[in-house]
Design an enzyme around this catalytic site. Sequence first.
Site, PDB file in Angstrom:
ATOM      1  CE1 TYR A  16      -3.884  -2.060   5.309  1.00  0.00           C
ATOM      2  CE2 TYR A  16      -2.966   0.042   4.621  1.00  0.00           C
ATOM      3  CZ  TYR A  16      -3.656  -1.127   4.328  1.00  0.00           C
ATOM      4  OH  TYR A  16      -4.106  -1.341   3.042  1.00  0.00           O
TER       5      TYR A  16
ATOM      6  CE  LYS B 126      -1.651  -3.704   2.988  1.00  0.00           C
ATOM      7  NZ  LYS B 126      -1.957  -5.059   2.453  1.00  0.00           N
TER       8      LYS B 126
ATOM      9  CB  SER C   4      -0.866   0.009   1.273  1.00  0.00           C
ATOM     10  OG  SER C   4      -1.474   1.285   1.452  1.00  0.00           O
TER      11      SER C   4
END
Length: 253
Positions: A154, A158, A142
């Site tokens: 997150y 990622k 991402s």
Amino acid sequence: MSNSNARAAIVTGGARGIGAATARRLAADGFAVGVVDLDEKQCADTVSAIESAGGEALAVGADVSDSEQANAAVARVADELGAPLVLVNNAGVLRDNLLFKMSDEDWDTVMSVHLRGSFVMTRAAQAHMIEAKWGRIVNLSSTSALGNRGQANYSTAKAGLQGFTKTLAIELGKFGVTANAIAPGFIATDMTKATAERVGMSFEDFSQAAISMIPVGRAGHPDDIANTVSFFVGEQAGFVSGQVIYVAGGPKA
Ligand SMILES: NC(=O)c1ccc[n+]([C@@H]2O[C@H](COP(=O)([O-])OP(=O)(O)OC[C@H]3O[C@@H](n4cnc5c(N)ncnc54)[C@H](O)[C@@H]3O)[C@@H](O)[C@H]2O)c1
């Protein structure tokens, strides 16, 4: 074992969003697709869309962060569709919060699904790829890997997937297996709808705010990512490995 001569692929998180578009695209490219998601029933729409377009697909229920379930999912695809030679690690969850409010559980959940899930699925699937001396692994990173407020968990996961991808490329290259990562920017899916809800905005306002920062001036669609997966999986990409491609309508979101 499948009746067709199609090679088998697995897409995790294939019930909806980017995973569903990717599963449909790989089926259109000629793969028999194992559509893996938390609940087998959730995969029905993706499987029937593939079948109505003349393709072959199998719904498989598994929590990819559980290694026994991941191993069983890969084994089932191998039994029913043939050796999985393509793996798209797409399953994902958000547990956003500012650092000082982020719980241990929210950290662990995000690490388990993205990092452990991609690891255990890849460990199970690579055995089939090595035996066939051909394989393709695509991991969903991402633009958040570059840092994003409210996403300490997150963005770490990622970014971790980018390191994982590069190591897979180094270890598995001599067996004819490539590994690459896609780092999407803003893609209109249930995941971004949930983020809009969490920050108290309508999806339309949230999308407009995102689009105003995107050089090509539009939101991304799941097919934008599916098209990039299709490129990495194709024969023509056999010399492309260990790369991260930002699919974000610009250099980054
Ligand atoms: N939408 C975006 O803007 C965007 C941007 C960058 C990266 N991504 C990444 O792309 C991937 C797909 O995102 P999306 O927007 O389609 O999300 P989504 O929430 O619409 O779909 C994710 C799917 O993963 C499944 N899933 C979650 N946990 C799972 C588990 N433990 N085991 C099996 N399946 C599980 C969910 O049930 C769901 O069907 C994710 O990895 C996400 O982090 C999305």
